[in-house]
Scaffold this active site. Structure first.
Site, mmCIF file in Angstrom:
data_model
loop_
_atom_site.group_PDB
_atom_site.id
_atom_site.type_symbol
_atom_site.label_atom_id
_atom_site.label_comp_id
_atom_site.label_asym_id
_atom_site.label_seq_id
_atom_site.Cartn_x
_atom_site.Cartn_y
_atom_site.Cartn_z
ATOM 1 N N CYS A 1 0.559 -1.780 0.245
ATOM 2 C CA CYS A 1 0.226 0.040 -0.304
ATOM 3 C C CYS A 1 1.061 1.008 0.114
ATOM 4 C CB CYS A 1 -1.031 -0.203 1.620
ATOM 5 S SG CYS A 1 -2.960 1.362 1.132
ATOM 6 N N HIS B 1 -3.665 -5.528 0.532
ATOM 7 C CA HIS B 1 -3.370 -5.482 2.323
ATOM 8 C C HIS B 1 -2.668 -7.287 1.950
ATOM 9 C CE1 HIS B 1 -2.325 -1.845 4.325
ATOM 10 N NE2 HIS B 1 -3.753 -1.505 3.376
ATOM 11 N N GLU C 1 -1.687 -9.170 4.249
ATOM 12 C CA GLU C 1 -1.918 -9.084 5.475
ATOM 13 C C GLU C 1 -3.919 -9.450 6.301
ATOM 14 O OE1 GLU C 1 -1.595 -4.679 6.065
ATOM 15 O OE2 GLU C 1 -1.033 -6.923 4.619
#
Length: 512
Positions: free
Chosen positions: A82, A170, A172
């Site tokens: 990002c 993202h 994660e």
């Protein structure tokens, strides 16, 4: 290779997701450390790669966070996520602009052209999670696109001749369905990490380090009955045996019968534990104190007094052990400096200096969930490992207003019914933390043929992974009704029960 010799650095730009990136990396059995972006990334032994996290800032801002990665870019694998990806584009000759079509939430990642090693085994069209207002409008020379979404033409890229990668989503978060696979590709296939960061390796290395550091020195540890101090105690006990003395202080603010139960459980574990009943000291000093921070300071002051007195009975003690865990360490060196004080930390500051002791923190590299996994590998009783977090000041901050022995007894009875009910209905392990709070108000009720004017208690139960954020637990209505009836029928002085449905943020888990 020793596990501490191999690591990945995560640069923190202030993103709410930075700790989550670290936890995902740890889940893949790779050791990582979070470092503020404003500390230059240095090449240290065992460095395997660098991850640049997201940020609430824009790279177009005049005061945008700009890291110094000159020593590692092009020499070690780098993954920008990002903001990290936008930094790699904007500050190396590309262009980042305010997006005409901001992308937040789920999106489908289309893998472009020759498949990148970062996306090996990842299906084109895989769901990813976007959260950005800026977008990469143009890549620098030598960069090429490896992925896009419907609204983002440059969703992923890499640098020709370098192991440098950028992704505008993202990986994660759980909403990125193959995010863990992408992280694994970066960590294992690109960085060459050996995935040797396991509970067992941590235990072996920590015990060896403690033996080397402490030698024959004596150590004192303040036990709380919680997960962190218990795991720290067992690690230290395995390293130095009887040279560890544990002190468990009853401040009169614990759960019902907890002092007796916890003391018994520790003694069954073979630990050298000294219990101290100091309830009257703490309760007497809390008289007429209503302000939350004043309560905490009173309790902290008296804890220091009691602990210091008991610790001085241990001849030639040189170390104070604490159950500090990694989120505490990260917060103390956060991007913007130490976080603003929301409430005093339950670890009492000043004690090591006052007693002229050195500090040892065997868990300072671990997240909360990792502490539990290490505890499991140490064969610690699940009753201790699965215990909900409990605040250092105890029930004092769950009694709004002044604290008295009578109020503590009432809240202990309420809390006992609530916690035991969660266990009896197999709900306890699905809740991160549960609490009963005694409110400083009374309400009208009817019991039998009489009107009553008695106390109101609030029940609080939340789900979380590490306590940084939390959602209120959607406990079954039937269960809440059952618990409410039991509390009102069994605890004299309570005629109304309410349930707290606030999430963190904006509320905190505790009320004070």
């Amino acid at each position: 290779m020793s596990v501490s010799e191999e690591k990945v650095i995560i640069l923190d730009f202030g993103s709410q997701y930075t700790q989550l990136i670290a936890r995902r990396v740890r889940e893949l059995n790779v050791y990582c450390e979070i470092q503020p972006y404003n500390i230059p990334v240095a090449v240290t032994p065992g460095l395997k790669g660098v991850i640049l996290s997201g940020s609430p800032s824009s790279v177009r801002d005049e005061k945008a966070p700009v890291p110094d990665i000159s020593e590692v870019k092009g020499k070690f694998p780098v993954l920008g996520i990002c903001y990290g990806a936008q930094y790699l584009a904007h500050f190396f000759g590309g262009e980042v602009a305010l997006s005409n079509s901001r992308e937040y939430g789920r999106a489908s990642l289309e893998i472009s052209g020759a498949k990148s090693r970062l996306f090996a085994g990842v299906s084109s069209g895989s769901q990813v999670w976007m959260s950005h207002g800026d977008t990469i409008a143009r890549l620098p020379s030598g960069y090429f696109v490896t992925g896009n979404t419907k609204d983002v033409a440059i969703g992923a890229f890499e640098v020709e001749g370098e192991d440098t990668f950028g992704i505008q989503f993202h990986p994660e978060v759980y909403h990125s369905t193959e995010g863990l696979k992408i992280l694994r590709n970066f960590l294992v296939d690109i960085c060459g990490c050996s995935q040797n960061w396991t509970p067992e390796s941590f235990i072996n290395e920590t015990i060896n380090t403690l033996k080397h550091t402490l030698g024959s020195d004596k150590v004192v540890l303040g036990l709380s009955g919680g997960v962190d101090s218990s795991v720290a105690a067992v690690l230290l006990h395995r390293a130095i045996g009887s040279n560890l003395t544990c002190i468990f202080v009853d401040n009169g603010l614990l759960r019902k019968d907890e002092y007796r139960k916890v003391l018994a459980s520790y003694q069954h574990m073979g630990l050298n534990v000294h219990g101290v009943d100091a309830a009257s000291l703490f309760l007497d000093d809390l008289k007429n104190i209503t302000e939350p921070e004043a309560k905490r300071k009173s309790i902290g002051r008296n804890f220091i007094q009691v602990f210091e007195s008991e610790a001085h009975q241990v001849k030639d003690v040189k170390w104070l052990a604490q159950g500090t865990i990694y989120p505490d360490v990260i917060e103390s060196v956060s991007v913007n400096g130490p976080s603003a004080t929301i409430k005093s930390h339950h670890n009492v500051g000043g004690l090591p200096e006052k007693m002229h002791l050195k500090v040892v923190e065997p868990l300072k590299l671990l997240f909360k969930d990792e502490v539990r996994r290490v505890g499991k590998a140490l064969s610690i009783d699940p009753i201790i490992l699965n215990r909900h977090p409990f605040p250092g000041p105890g029930l004092a901050i769950r009694i709004l207003g002044d604290v008295t022995a009578e109020k503590v007894k009432l809240l202990q009875d309420v809390d006992d019914i609530f916690i035991q009910g969660l266990k009896d209905h197999n709900l306890y392990d699905s809740v991160w933390q549960a609490a009963a709070i005694l409110l400083p108000i009374q309400s009208v009720g009817v019991m039998g043929d009489e009107r009553t004017y008695e106390n109101v208690v609030a029940l609080r139960a939340v789900t979380s992974t590490d306590g940084m954020t939390a959602d209120w637990s959607h406990l079954p209505y039937e269960f809440l009704g059952y618990i409410s009836n039991r509390i009102i029928n069994k605890v004299k002085g309570v005629n109304r029960v309410v349930y707290d449905i606030s999430s963190k943020p904006p509320a905190t888990i505790e009320w004070e």
